[in-house]
Design a protein around this motif. Structure first.
Motif, PDB file in Angstrom:
ATOM      1  N   HIS A 277     -14.768  49.710  -0.899  1.00 10.77           N
ATOM      2  CA  HIS A 277     -14.338  51.076  -0.591  1.00 10.77           C
ATOM      3  C   HIS A 277     -13.980  51.193   0.890  1.00 10.77           C
ATOM      4  O   HIS A 277     -12.966  51.806   1.248  1.00 10.77           O
ATOM      5  CB  HIS A 277     -15.453  52.053  -0.976  1.00 10.77           C
ATOM      6  CG  HIS A 277     -15.080  53.481  -0.813  1.00 10.77           C
ATOM      7  ND1 HIS A 277     -15.901  54.402  -0.210  1.00 10.77           N
ATOM      8  CD2 HIS A 277     -13.961  54.160  -1.160  1.00 10.77           C
ATOM      9  CE1 HIS A 277     -15.319  55.575  -0.196  1.00 10.77           C
ATOM     10  NE2 HIS A 277     -14.139  55.461  -0.763  1.00 10.77           N
ATOM     11  N   TRP A 278     -14.780  50.612   1.747  1.00  9.00           N
ATOM     12  CA  TRP A 278     -14.525  50.651   3.188  1.00  9.00           C
ATOM     13  C   TRP A 278     -13.230  49.917   3.530  1.00  9.00           C
ATOM     14  O   TRP A 278     -12.418  50.405   4.313  1.00  9.00           O
ATOM     15  CB  TRP A 278     -15.717  50.050   3.936  1.00  9.00           C
ATOM     16  CG  TRP A 278     -15.622  50.225   5.406  1.00  9.00           C
ATOM     17  CD1 TRP A 278     -15.867  51.364   6.117  1.00  9.00           C
ATOM     18  CD2 TRP A 278     -15.256  49.228   6.361  1.00  9.00           C
ATOM     19  NE1 TRP A 278     -15.668  51.116   7.447  1.00  9.00           N
ATOM     20  CE2 TRP A 278     -15.293  49.827   7.622  1.00  9.00           C
ATOM     21  CE3 TRP A 278     -14.896  47.892   6.257  1.00  9.00           C
ATOM     22  CZ2 TRP A 278     -14.980  49.131   8.774  1.00  9.00           C
ATOM     23  CZ3 TRP A 278     -14.589  47.205   7.415  1.00  9.00           C
ATOM     24  CH2 TRP A 278     -14.635  47.817   8.653  1.00  9.00           C
TER      25      TRP A 278
ATOM     26  N   ASN B 261     -10.242  52.029   2.414  1.00  7.21           N
ATOM     27  CA  ASN B 261     -10.013  53.123   3.360  1.00  7.21           C
ATOM     28  C   ASN B 261      -9.407  52.613   4.657  1.00  7.21           C
ATOM     29  O   ASN B 261      -8.495  53.232   5.212  1.00  7.21           O
ATOM     30  CB  ASN B 261     -11.306  53.880   3.652  1.00  7.21           C
ATOM     31  CG  ASN B 261     -11.720  54.761   2.505  1.00  7.21           C
ATOM     32  OD1 ASN B 261     -10.897  55.205   1.715  1.00  7.21           O
ATOM     33  ND2 ASN B 261     -13.010  55.007   2.389  1.00  7.21           N
TER      34      ASN B 261
ATOM     35  N   VAL C 188      -6.034  54.330   3.656  1.00  5.63           N
ATOM     36  CA  VAL C 188      -6.293  55.756   3.761  1.00  5.63           C
ATOM     37  C   VAL C 188      -6.313  56.208   5.221  1.00  5.63           C
ATOM     38  O   VAL C 188      -5.610  57.171   5.577  1.00  5.63           O
ATOM     39  CB  VAL C 188      -7.624  56.129   3.056  1.00  5.63           C
ATOM     40  CG1 VAL C 188      -7.933  57.605   3.243  1.00  5.63           C
ATOM     41  CG2 VAL C 188      -7.559  55.771   1.582  1.00  5.63           C
ATOM     42  N   TRP C 189      -7.105  55.570   6.035  1.00  2.00           N
ATOM     43  CA  TRP C 189      -7.265  56.004   7.407  1.00  2.00           C
ATOM     44  C   TRP C 189      -6.039  55.649   8.243  1.00  2.00           C
ATOM     45  O   TRP C 189      -5.395  54.622   8.035  1.00  2.00           O
ATOM     46  CB  TRP C 189      -8.494  55.361   8.029  1.00  2.00           C
ATOM     47  CG  TRP C 189      -9.770  55.747   7.353  1.00  2.00           C
ATOM     48  CD1 TRP C 189     -10.036  56.891   6.680  1.00  2.00           C
ATOM     49  CD2 TRP C 189     -10.956  54.968   7.289  1.00  2.00           C
ATOM     50  NE1 TRP C 189     -11.311  56.879   6.193  1.00  2.00           N
ATOM     51  CE2 TRP C 189     -11.905  55.702   6.560  1.00  2.00           C
ATOM     52  CE3 TRP C 189     -11.320  53.711   7.776  1.00  2.00           C
ATOM     53  CZ2 TRP C 189     -13.186  55.249   6.309  1.00  2.00           C
ATOM     54  CZ3 TRP C 189     -12.590  53.253   7.533  1.00  2.00           C
ATOM     55  CH2 TRP C 189     -13.505  54.009   6.804  1.00  2.00           C
TER      56      TRP C 189
END
Length: 77
Positions: free
Chosen positions: A63-64, A67, A71-72
């Motif tokens: 997940h990290w 992201n 995502v980030w």
């Protein structure tokens, strides 16, 4: 001489050595402050956690990474 493909102990030693080398590389990358190497090692670390039965740790790492890459914004990441 026995076939190494049939020797379970030999196969397990190879897997253990591989995992320990991953961990050594990760520890060295952290000590050197090389976030790029750490980021490259995270998918392998997630597989090690999943194989060891720690599915929650594996999912958090994946997940990290998702992201971080998708995502980030680059400024945030």
């Amino acid at each position: 001489m026995p076939d190494p493909a049939d020797d379970i102990v030999h196969q397990n030693i190879i897997l253990l050595t591989r995992d320990l080398l991953y961990m050594r590389e990760l520890i060295r990358a952290i000590a050197d402050g090389d976030i790029g190497r750490v980021e490259d090692m995270l998918p392998q670390l997630a597989m090690i956690y999943r194989g060891a039965g720690s599915a929650n740790y594996a999912m958090e790492i994946l997940h990290w990474v998702y992201n971080l890459k998708h995502v980030w914004t680059p400024e945030f990441a």
